[in-house]
Write a protein that holds these residues in place. Structure first.
Motif, PDB file in Angstrom:
ATOM      1  N   SER A   3       9.427 -14.041  -2.532  1.00  0.00           N
ATOM      2  CA  SER A   3       9.817 -12.666  -2.809  1.00  0.00           C
ATOM      3  C   SER A   3       8.763 -12.065  -3.738  1.00  0.00           C
ATOM      4  CB  SER A   3      11.183 -12.647  -3.478  1.00  0.00           C
ATOM      5  OG  SER A   3      11.542 -11.330  -3.804  1.00  0.00           O
ATOM      6  N   TYR A   4       8.291 -10.862  -3.414  1.00  0.00           N
ATOM      7  CA  TYR A   4       7.235 -10.234  -4.190  1.00  0.00           C
ATOM      8  C   TYR A   4       7.739  -8.953  -4.830  1.00  0.00           C
ATOM      9  CZ  TYR A   4       4.475 -13.419  -1.351  1.00  0.00           C
ATOM     10  OH  TYR A   4       3.991 -14.532  -0.739  1.00  0.00           O
ATOM     11  N   SER A   5       7.315  -8.732  -6.061  1.00  0.00           N
ATOM     12  CA  SER A   5       7.696  -7.504  -6.766  1.00  0.00           C
ATOM     13  C   SER A   5       6.995  -6.307  -6.125  1.00  0.00           C
ATOM     14  CB  SER A   5       7.293  -7.599  -8.237  1.00  0.00           C
ATOM     15  OG  SER A   5       5.877  -7.521  -8.356  1.00  0.00           O
ATOM     16  N   PRO A   6       7.549  -5.126  -6.326  1.00  0.00           N
ATOM     17  CA  PRO A   6       6.885  -3.925  -5.801  1.00  0.00           C
ATOM     18  C   PRO A   6       5.458  -3.781  -6.330  1.00  0.00           C
ATOM     19  CG  PRO A   6       9.135  -3.396  -6.412  1.00  0.00           C
ATOM     20  CD  PRO A   6       8.871  -4.797  -6.892  1.00  0.00           C
ATOM     21  N   GLU A   7       5.241  -4.143  -7.580  1.00  0.00           N
ATOM     22  CA  GLU A   7       3.888  -4.051  -8.153  1.00  0.00           C
ATOM     23  C   GLU A   7       2.927  -5.009  -7.446  1.00  0.00           C
ATOM     24  OE1 GLU A   7       0.557  -3.008 -10.109  1.00  0.00           O
ATOM     25  OE2 GLU A   7       2.443  -1.925 -10.029  1.00  0.00           O
ATOM     26  N   ILE A   9       3.197  -6.163  -4.446  1.00  0.00           N
ATOM     27  CA  ILE A   9       2.988  -5.636  -3.091  1.00  0.00           C
ATOM     28  C   ILE A   9       1.927  -4.537  -3.117  1.00  0.00           C
ATOM     29  CG2 ILE A   9       4.067  -4.344  -1.195  1.00  0.00           C
ATOM     30  CD1 ILE A   9       6.637  -6.002  -1.850  1.00  0.00           C
ATOM     31  N   ARG A  10       1.969  -3.685  -4.135  1.00  0.00           N
ATOM     32  CA  ARG A  10       0.936  -2.639  -4.271  1.00  0.00           C
ATOM     33  C   ARG A  10      -0.440  -3.256  -4.477  1.00  0.00           C
ATOM     34  NH1 ARG A  10       5.267   0.147  -6.545  1.00  0.00           N
ATOM     35  NH2 ARG A  10       4.956  -0.667  -8.649  1.00  0.00           N
ATOM     36  N   MET A  12      -1.392  -6.285  -3.503  1.00  0.00           N
ATOM     37  CA  MET A  12      -1.791  -6.922  -2.246  1.00  0.00           C
ATOM     38  C   MET A  12      -2.282  -5.879  -1.243  1.00  0.00           C
ATOM     39  SD  MET A  12       0.864 -10.085  -1.602  1.00  0.00           S
ATOM     40  CE  MET A  12       2.380  -9.143  -1.690  1.00  0.00           C
ATOM     41  N   ARG A  13      -1.592  -4.763  -1.161  1.00  0.00           N
ATOM     42  CA  ARG A  13      -1.991  -3.691  -0.234  1.00  0.00           C
ATOM     43  C   ARG A  13      -3.370  -3.134  -0.619  1.00  0.00           C
ATOM     44  NH1 ARG A  13       1.332  -0.758   3.176  1.00  0.00           N
ATOM     45  NH2 ARG A  13       3.084  -1.607   2.022  1.00  0.00           N
ATOM     46  N   LEU A  41      -1.560 -12.907   1.622  1.00  0.00           N
ATOM     47  CA  LEU A  41      -0.191 -13.408   1.445  1.00  0.00           C
ATOM     48  C   LEU A  41      -0.180 -14.878   1.055  1.00  0.00           C
ATOM     49  CD1 LEU A  41       1.559 -11.616   4.412  1.00  0.00           C
ATOM     50  CD2 LEU A  41       2.140 -11.373   1.984  1.00  0.00           C
ATOM     51  N   THR A  49      -2.029 -13.619  -8.313  1.00  0.00           N
ATOM     52  CA  THR A  49      -1.398 -12.305  -8.383  1.00  0.00           C
ATOM     53  C   THR A  49      -2.341 -11.202  -8.835  1.00  0.00           C
ATOM     54  OG1 THR A  49      -0.602 -12.730 -10.622  1.00  0.00           O
ATOM     55  CG2 THR A  49       0.899 -13.271  -8.803  1.00  0.00           C
TER      56      THR A  49
END
Length: 70
Positions: A3-7, A9-10, A12-13, A41, A49
């Motif tokens: 599970s990844y935090s919204p931060e 994910i940002r 990684m994007r 991923l 991170t």
């Protein structure tokens, strides 16, 4: 499944967007982008991170991915 935090994910994007700028435009296909996303991923799942670390994880694989396409 991790599970990844919204931060994260940002981050990684952003790393994915940046690594795609290093791919020649004529080779920047959705399949290549998917492969780059997989490397990011995987690195995140292994505990990486930071933006720089995720970018490096994908960037290190560019030549091998492009070699399979050529």
């Amino acid at each position: 499944m991790p599970s990844y935090s919204p931060e994260l994910i940002r981050v990684m994007r952003a790393a994915l967007d940046e690594v795609m700028t290093k791919i020649p435009i004529d080779m920047a296909t959705p399949a290549i982008k998917a492969h780059m996303a997989e490397f990011i991923l995987k690195a995140a799942a292994e505990g990486q991170t930071s933006y720089d670390g995720l970018l490096a994880a994908a960037s290190d694989q560019i030549q091998s991915i492009l070699a399979t396409v050529m």
